[in-house]
Design an enzyme around this catalytic site. Structure first.
Site, PDB file in Angstrom:
ATOM      1  N   GLY A   7      -2.730  -4.568  -5.503  1.00 58.16           N
ATOM      2  CA  GLY A   7      -2.373  -3.153  -5.423  1.00 58.16           C
ATOM      3  C   GLY A   7      -0.864  -3.053  -5.474  1.00 58.16           C
ATOM      4  N   MET A  39       4.037   0.700  -2.136  1.00 54.99           N
ATOM      5  CA  MET A  39       4.212  -0.246  -1.041  1.00 54.99           C
ATOM      6  C   MET A  39       4.021  -1.690  -1.503  1.00 54.99           C
ATOM      7  SD  MET A  39       5.164   0.122   2.061  1.00 54.99           S
ATOM      8  CE  MET A  39       4.663   1.779   2.422  1.00 54.99           C
ATOM      9  N   GLY A  40       3.029  -1.919  -2.365  1.00 51.40           N
ATOM     10  CA  GLY A  40       2.826  -3.267  -2.872  1.00 51.40           C
ATOM     11  C   GLY A  40       4.038  -3.779  -3.629  1.00 51.40           C
ATOM     12  N   ASN A  72      -3.709   1.976   4.904  1.00 47.35           N
ATOM     13  CA  ASN A  72      -3.750   3.053   5.885  1.00 47.35           C
ATOM     14  C   ASN A  72      -5.184   3.301   6.331  1.00 47.35           C
ATOM     15  OD1 ASN A  72      -0.972   3.610   5.761  1.00 47.35           O
ATOM     16  ND2 ASN A  72      -1.229   5.030   4.056  1.00 47.35           N
ATOM     17  N   LYS A 100       0.014   4.530  13.998  1.00 47.51           N
ATOM     18  CA  LYS A 100       0.370   4.708  12.590  1.00 47.51           C
ATOM     19  C   LYS A 100      -0.491   5.782  11.942  1.00 47.51           C
ATOM     20  CE  LYS A 100       1.810   4.145   8.372  1.00 47.51           C
ATOM     21  NZ  LYS A 100       1.514   2.981   7.545  1.00 47.51           N
ATOM     22  N   ASN A 110       1.235  12.801   5.902  1.00 45.09           N
ATOM     23  CA  ASN A 110       0.592  12.576   4.608  1.00 45.09           C
ATOM     24  C   ASN A 110      -0.173  13.815   4.152  1.00 45.09           C
ATOM     25  OD1 ASN A 110       1.501  10.013   4.131  1.00 45.09           O
ATOM     26  ND2 ASN A 110      -0.511   9.091   3.968  1.00 45.09           N
ATOM     27  N   SER A 143       2.571   8.975   0.811  1.00 41.62           N
ATOM     28  CA  SER A 143       1.699   8.441  -0.242  1.00 41.62           C
ATOM     29  C   SER A 143       0.648   9.429  -0.709  1.00 41.62           C
ATOM     30  CB  SER A 143       1.026   7.159   0.246  1.00 41.62           C
ATOM     31  OG  SER A 143       0.241   7.402   1.399  1.00 41.62           O
ATOM     32  N   GLU A 179      -6.815   9.020   0.070  1.00 40.63           N
ATOM     33  CA  GLU A 179      -7.512   8.189   1.048  1.00 40.63           C
ATOM     34  C   GLU A 179      -7.839   8.977   2.321  1.00 40.63           C
ATOM     35  OE1 GLU A 179      -4.768   4.983   1.511  1.00 40.63           O
ATOM     36  OE2 GLU A 179      -3.153   6.273   2.217  1.00 40.63           O
TER      37      GLU A 179
END
Length: 313
Positions: free
Chosen positions: A7, A11-12, A105, A187, A195, A261, A274
């Site tokens: 991914g 972030m990846g 997440n 988190k 988000n 994100s 997500e």
């Protein structure tokens, strides 16, 4: 260490870059063809706190990974909707020695991972780093962050500490964390408020923080999360979580100009979010424990409605 970033989104890309620059052998695996092609043709184009650079890191489409490809560590950074597809694509590369670190997440990812990875090789946690994917092969990095995780099965703490050292040597601030569920709840409070709100309101974190209703929204959502956490034996201090967001995430000099994100997915790229692993997961847990979660239900439904209106895919 040979590391696969499964991914290679915002972030990846950040983790892959920092691990690569620390001397590890890094490979990206992703399902977005334009992104993979751009990385392989032009390198990963990076704006790191205003400094421009190009870094050559090999990238594979997830359905074109060689079956004999092996790595010591796979770090999962897919979206929750793409997790099982990614694991299926990598299944022939995962053996008894392959360790898998999930930093997605939200909650509920372990059930999918266990279908493909021996439980003793699974490590679960989260990260507070931020990153923006600005287009195929282009990423913008800003600010600071941390990583917290632990081994899923007791008895593999030494291996977890080894992974933490590799990440920390790359400047990623990783820590083995015994009370990982508490950290993950903290988190998810950030994900479940910033988000969602930034996606719904189409704004960045600082602009949301400037609204007169921001504090009330945070309080309503996070109070529900604290009640569900308590049912799972986790002490989540709602006021502490709210204070952290209001003092850290809104600052225009650090993280405030960041578009979270979910905004990147839904608003910038018209992709499904997500939400079901974040607010939706808390609503599901609330039903399990008999705890009302009207705000989490509402936010989940609003995001899904916006996905439908935008015909997100």
């Amino acid at each position: 260490m040979n590391i696969t970033i499964a991914g290679a989104g915002a972030m990846g890309s950040r983790f892959g870059l920092m691990l690569h620059e620390a001397g590890n052998q890094v490979v990206f695996v992703d399902g977005w063809k334009d992104h993979v092609d751009a990385i392989n043709k032009n390198g990963l184009q990076v704006n790191h706190d205003g400094v421009e650079k190009v870094v050559k890191i090999p990238a594979y489409l997830q359905d074109q990974v060689p079956s004999d490809f092996k790595s010591d560590l796979i770090i999962l950074f897919t979206k929750s909707l793409g997790l099982e597809g990614m694991l299926h694509s990598l299944k022939d590369t995962i053996d008894k020695d392959t360790r898998v670190l999930c930093l997605l997440n939200g909650f509920g990812h372990d059930e999918k991972i266990k279908k493909y990875v021996p439980e003793e090789n699974i490590y679960i946690g989260n990260t507070m780093w931020t990153s923006d994917l600005e287009g195929p092969g282009k990423v913008k990095l800003m600010g600071w962050g941390t990583v917290n995780f632990k081994n899923w099965v007791p008895g593999h703490e030494e291996s977890a500490h080894e992974i933490a050292k590799v990440l920390s040597d790359a400047g990623l601030g990783a820590e083995y964390t015994e009370n990982i569920l508490e950290v993950m709840y903290k988190k998810i409070c950030l994900n479940a408020t910033l988000n969602c709100m930034c996606a719904l309101l189409e704004c960045n974190a600082a602009d949301f923080g400037d609204t007169s209703t921001a504090h009330t929204i945070l309080t309503d959502i996070i109070t529900e999360f604290a009640a569900v956490a308590k049912a799972e034996g986790v002490n989540l201090d709602a006021q502490e979580a709210i204070h952290f967001i209001e003092t850290k995430a809104y600052n225009r000099e650090t993280l405030g100009l960041h578009y979270p994100s979910m905004h990147q997915d839904l608003i910038q790229n018209n992709r499904l979010t997500e939400i079901d692993s974040i607010n939706g997961a808390i609503a599901k847990k609330g039903r399990k424990y008999g705890i009302p979660t009207p705000y989490s239900n509402l936010v989940t439904n609003l995001i899904h409605a916006k996905e439908e209106l935008r015909k997100a895919k």
